[in-house]
Design a protein around this motif. Structure first.
Motif, PDB file in Angstrom:
ATOM      1  N   HIS A 135       0.830  -1.209   0.000  1.00  0.00           N
ATOM      2  CA  HIS A 135       0.000   0.000   0.000  1.00  0.00           C
ATOM      3  C   HIS A 135       0.866   1.260   0.000  1.00  0.00           C
ATOM      4  O   HIS A 135       0.663   2.169  -0.812  1.00  0.00           O
ATOM      5  N   ILE A 136       1.847   1.318   0.907  1.00  0.00           N
ATOM      6  CA  ILE A 136       2.696   2.502   1.021  1.00  0.00           C
ATOM      7  C   ILE A 136       3.555   2.674  -0.235  1.00  0.00           C
ATOM      8  O   ILE A 136       3.705   3.785  -0.753  1.00  0.00           O
ATOM      9  N   THR A 137       4.114   1.560  -0.732  1.00  0.00           N
ATOM     10  CA  THR A 137       4.968   1.629  -1.921  1.00  0.00           C
ATOM     11  C   THR A 137       4.202   2.168  -3.118  1.00  0.00           C
ATOM     12  O   THR A 137       4.688   3.055  -3.845  1.00  0.00           O
ATOM     13  N   MET A 138       2.991   1.653  -3.331  1.00  0.00           N
ATOM     14  CA  MET A 138       2.190   2.115  -4.467  1.00  0.00           C
ATOM     15  C   MET A 138       1.786   3.580  -4.305  1.00  0.00           C
ATOM     16  O   MET A 138       1.754   4.341  -5.278  1.00  0.00           O
ATOM     17  N   ALA A 139       1.489   3.985  -3.065  1.00  0.00           N
ATOM     18  CA  ALA A 139       1.129   5.383  -2.820  1.00  0.00           C
ATOM     19  C   ALA A 139       2.301   6.304  -3.153  1.00  0.00           C
ATOM     20  O   ALA A 139       2.123   7.341  -3.811  1.00  0.00           O
ATOM     21  N   ILE A 140       3.502   5.935  -2.715  1.00  0.00           N
ATOM     22  CA  ILE A 140       4.674   6.773  -2.966  1.00  0.00           C
ATOM     23  C   ILE A 140       5.013   6.793  -4.458  1.00  0.00           C
ATOM     24  O   ILE A 140       5.411   7.835  -5.006  1.00  0.00           O
ATOM     25  N   LEU A 141       4.851   5.660  -5.144  1.00  0.00           N
ATOM     26  CA  LEU A 141       5.082   5.636  -6.591  1.00  0.00           C
ATOM     27  C   LEU A 141       4.093   6.552  -7.315  1.00  0.00           C
ATOM     28  O   LEU A 141       4.460   7.242  -8.274  1.00  0.00           O
ATOM     29  N   SER A 142       2.843   6.562  -6.840  1.00  0.00           N
ATOM     30  CA  SER A 142       1.861   7.474  -7.454  1.00  0.00           C
ATOM     31  C   SER A 142       2.252   8.924  -7.190  1.00  0.00           C
ATOM     32  O   SER A 142       2.120   9.779  -8.074  1.00  0.00           O
ATOM     33  N   TYR A 143       2.760   9.208  -5.992  1.00  0.00           N
ATOM     34  CA  TYR A 143       3.229  10.560  -5.690  1.00  0.00           C
ATOM     35  C   TYR A 143       4.392  10.941  -6.602  1.00  0.00           C
ATOM     36  O   TYR A 143       4.512  12.098  -7.024  1.00  0.00           O
ATOM     37  N   GLY A 144       5.258   9.960  -6.901  1.00  0.00           N
ATOM     38  CA  GLY A 144       6.363  10.218  -7.811  1.00  0.00           C
ATOM     39  C   GLY A 144       5.870  10.569  -9.209  1.00  0.00           C
ATOM     40  O   GLY A 144       6.386  11.488  -9.857  1.00  0.00           O
ATOM     41  N   ALA A 145       4.849   9.832  -9.677  1.00  0.00           N
ATOM     42  CA  ALA A 145       4.270  10.118 -10.990  1.00  0.00           C
ATOM     43  C   ALA A 145       3.632  11.505 -11.013  1.00  0.00           C
ATOM     44  O   ALA A 145       3.791  12.266 -11.974  1.00  0.00           O
ATOM     45  N   PHE A 146       2.919  11.865  -9.937  1.00  0.00           N
ATOM     46  CA  PHE A 146       2.302  13.187  -9.853  1.00  0.00           C
ATOM     47  C   PHE A 146       3.365  14.281  -9.799  1.00  0.00           C
ATOM     48  O   PHE A 146       3.166  15.381 -10.336  1.00  0.00           O
ATOM     49  N   SER A 147       4.494  13.986  -9.159  1.00  0.00           N
ATOM     50  CA  SER A 147       5.572  14.965  -9.081  1.00  0.00           C
ATOM     51  C   SER A 147       6.147  15.251 -10.462  1.00  0.00           C
ATOM     52  O   SER A 147       6.401  16.412 -10.819  1.00  0.00           O
ATOM     53  N   MET A 148       6.347  14.186 -11.250  1.00  0.00           N
ATOM     54  CA  MET A 148       6.847  14.380 -12.609  1.00  0.00           C
ATOM     55  C   MET A 148       5.824  15.129 -13.460  1.00  0.00           C
ATOM     56  O   MET A 148       6.185  15.990 -14.266  1.00  0.00           O
ATOM     57  N   SER A 149       4.562  14.819 -13.259  1.00  0.00           N
ATOM     58  CA  SER A 149       3.508  15.532 -13.987  1.00  0.00           C
ATOM     59  C   SER A 149       3.536  17.020 -13.642  1.00  0.00           C
ATOM     60  O   SER A 149       3.382  17.881 -14.514  1.00  0.00           O
ATOM     61  N   PHE A 150       3.757  17.317 -12.364  1.00  0.00           N
ATOM     62  CA  PHE A 150       3.865  18.708 -11.909  1.00  0.00           C
ATOM     63  C   PHE A 150       5.055  19.413 -12.554  1.00  0.00           C
ATOM     64  O   PHE A 150       4.943  20.557 -13.008  1.00  0.00           O
ATOM     65  N   VAL A 151       6.192  18.735 -12.621  1.00  0.00           N
ATOM     66  CA  VAL A 151       7.400  19.330 -13.202  1.00  0.00           C
ATOM     67  C   VAL A 151       7.162  19.707 -14.665  1.00  0.00           C
ATOM     68  O   VAL A 151       7.513  20.811 -15.109  1.00  0.00           O
ATOM     69  N   PHE A 152       6.540  18.800 -15.403  1.00  0.00           N
ATOM     70  CA  PHE A 152       6.275  19.082 -16.820  1.00  0.00           C
ATOM     71  C   PHE A 152       5.273  20.230 -16.979  1.00  0.00           C
ATOM     72  O   PHE A 152       5.408  21.057 -17.890  1.00  0.00           O
ATOM     73  N   SER A 153       4.281  20.294 -16.094  1.00  0.00           N
ATOM     74  CA  SER A 153       3.327  21.415 -16.161  1.00  0.00           C
ATOM     75  C   SER A 153       3.997  22.733 -15.810  1.00  0.00           C
ATOM     76  O   SER A 153       3.709  23.782 -16.414  1.00  0.00           O
ATOM     77  N   LEU A 154       4.903  22.687 -14.833  1.00  0.00           N
ATOM     78  CA  LEU A 154       5.629  23.899 -14.462  1.00  0.00           C
ATOM     79  C   LEU A 154       6.516  24.375 -15.608  1.00  0.00           C
ATOM     80  O   LEU A 154       6.560  25.578 -15.915  1.00  0.00           O
ATOM     81  N   LEU A 155       7.197  23.425 -16.247  1.00  0.00           N
ATOM     82  CA  LEU A 155       8.015  23.781 -17.407  1.00  0.00           C
ATOM     83  C   LEU A 155       7.144  24.316 -18.538  1.00  0.00           C
ATOM     84  O   LEU A 155       7.571  25.204 -19.293  1.00  0.00           O
ATOM     85  N   TYR A 156       5.939  23.776 -18.649  1.00  0.00           N
ATOM     86  CA  TYR A 156       5.010  24.267 -19.668  1.00  0.00           C
ATOM     87  C   TYR A 156       4.722  25.754 -19.450  1.00  0.00           C
ATOM     88  O   TYR A 156       4.744  26.548 -20.397  1.00  0.00           O
ATOM     89  N   LEU A 157       4.453  26.115 -18.195  1.00  0.00           N
ATOM     90  CA  LEU A 157       4.151  27.516 -17.894  1.00  0.00           C
ATOM     91  C   LEU A 157       5.368  28.412 -18.152  1.00  0.00           C
ATOM     92  O   LEU A 157       5.227  29.542 -18.635  1.00  0.00           O
ATOM     93  N   VAL A 158       6.566  27.909 -17.812  1.00  0.00           N
ATOM     94  CA  VAL A 158       7.792  28.677 -18.060  1.00  0.00           C
ATOM     95  C   VAL A 158       7.977  28.889 -19.562  1.00  0.00           C
ATOM     96  O   VAL A 158       8.244  30.014 -20.026  1.00  0.00           O
ATOM     97  N   GLN A 159       7.835  27.807 -20.322  1.00  0.00           N
ATOM     98  CA  GLN A 159       7.981  27.903 -21.771  1.00  0.00           C
ATOM     99  C   GLN A 159       6.901  28.804 -22.383  1.00  0.00           C
ATOM    100  O   GLN A 159       7.171  29.601 -23.291  1.00  0.00           O
ATOM    101  N   TYR A 160       5.699  28.680 -21.878  1.00  0.00           N
ATOM    102  CA  TYR A 160       4.585  29.504 -22.353  1.00  0.00           C
ATOM    103  C   TYR A 160       4.882  30.990 -22.134  1.00  0.00           C
ATOM    104  O   TYR A 160       4.656  31.834 -23.011  1.00  0.00           O
ATOM    105  N   ASP A 161       5.436  31.302 -20.956  1.00  0.00           N
ATOM    106  CA  ASP A 161       5.748  32.696 -20.640  1.00  0.00           C
ATOM    107  C   ASP A 161       6.879  33.221 -21.527  1.00  0.00           C
ATOM    108  O   ASP A 161       6.832  34.366 -21.995  1.00  0.00           O
ATOM    109  N   LEU A 162       7.902  32.394 -21.765  1.00  0.00           N
ATOM    110  CA  LEU A 162       9.014  32.806 -22.618  1.00  0.00           C
ATOM    111  C   LEU A 162       8.543  33.086 -24.048  1.00  0.00           C
ATOM    112  O   LEU A 162       8.959  34.067 -24.674  1.00  0.00           O
ATOM    113  N   LEU A 163       7.674  32.219 -24.544  1.00  0.00           N
ATOM    114  CA  LEU A 163       7.157  32.420 -25.899  1.00  0.00           C
ATOM    115  C   LEU A 163       6.276  33.663 -25.979  1.00  0.00           C
ATOM    116  O   LEU A 163       6.331  34.412 -26.961  1.00  0.00           O
TER     117      LEU A 163
END
Length: 277
Positions: A135-163
């Motif tokens: 249970h804990i392992t799967m929860a933390i792995l899901s948090y890891g996936a959400f973290s990567m999703s967050f990073v890509f969205s943050l980079l999206y906003l940075v790139q969007y602002d630069l453009l």
């Protein structure tokens, strides 16, 4: 010794089943035929293991295994897997297949980790501990996936602002284009949502066994379901409403704030999630 090996095979079956459900979810919302094929064969492997277990149990007991609750649960899980395979192969109804497998996984997990079916109290306690670990392992792995999703969205906003400000330079070139950033953010959310769902299913079973008087208004429980809801809405907006761009990236970032709050704050306020304290 035989019972130990049998318990390990049951655990392996649950893990393979979980991976099959993850792939079925990916195919369900992304229409990926390769994921569907792999999920089908993994589910077929689960069905073979279940059938072997049923046969061995019938040989051992000399009867059809439906006379107790645990036997009935296992046979029920076998029926659901059988129906799921048939529907997947004959009717091609992905929606039905995915939700049938969610139900089948719940039943299979209940049967596998229920301590009542094991004569040894030590083995029962060990399986419950392993249930908590999964249970804990799967929860933390899901948090890891959400973290990567967050990073890509943050980079999206940075790139969007630069453009938008027409800031051409090496920084703009080194960040991927907007469509790829949005796609990668979406794919990681697709991985995280079913993994968190399966983690919550296993976590609720552990709670029923070890904390029968658990308050369901516990902050960690509320936070986990709020997190699942937030990212499910994200997928709904992306798929059903065809939302994209800056608005979806902002929703994703807001959802990740729930991840942080749930992990660092609600874990401290929880009455039984002591491993986060």
């Amino acid at each position: 010794m035989f019972d130990i090996y049998l318990a390990r095979l049951h655990e392996l079956t649950v893990l393979v089943y979980a991976f099959s459900v993850l792939l079925y979810f990916f195919d369900f919302i992304h229409h990926n035929r390769k994921a569907n094929r792999i999920a089908f064969w993994l589910l077929a492997f689960v069905w073979i293991l279940q059938t072997v277990f049923l046969f061995l149990y019938m040989v051992k007991t000399g009867r059809f295994p439906v006379l107790t609750i645990m036997e009935g649960l296992y046979f029920y899980a076998w029926v659901l897997v059988t129906l799921s395979l048939a529907i997947n192969r004959l009717l091609k109804m992905d929606f039905i297949v995915f939700f049938t497998n969610i139900l089948g996984f719940i039943v299979m997990a209940i049967h596998t980790f229920a301590p009542l079916q094991y004569e040894s109290h030590v083995m029962g306690e060990q399986l419950i501990s392993e249930l908590l670990l999964i249970h804990i392992t799967m929860a933390i792995l899901s948090y890891g996936a959400f973290s990567m999703s967050f990073v890509f969205s943050l980079l999206y906003l940075v790139q969007y602002d630069l453009l938008k400000r027409k800031k051409w330079g090496t920084r703009l070139v080194r960040i991927a284009d907007l469509s790829r950033l949005e796609q990668f953010s979406y794919l990681h959310a697709v991985i995280g949502v079913p993994m968190l769902l399966l983690s919550l299913i296993l976590g609720m079973q552990w709670a029923f066994i070890k904390v029968p008087d658990m308050p369901w208004y516990d902050m960690k429980v509320i936070g986990s379901f709020l997190l699942l809801t937030a990212y499910s809405i994200y997928l709904y907006l992306r798929i059903a409403k065809s939302m994209g761009g800056k608005s979806l990236a902002l929703w994703n970032i807001a959802s990740f704030l729930i991840v942080l709050i749930n992990f660092f704050l609600f874990g401290k306020l929880s009455s039984f999630h002591f491993w986060y304290s």
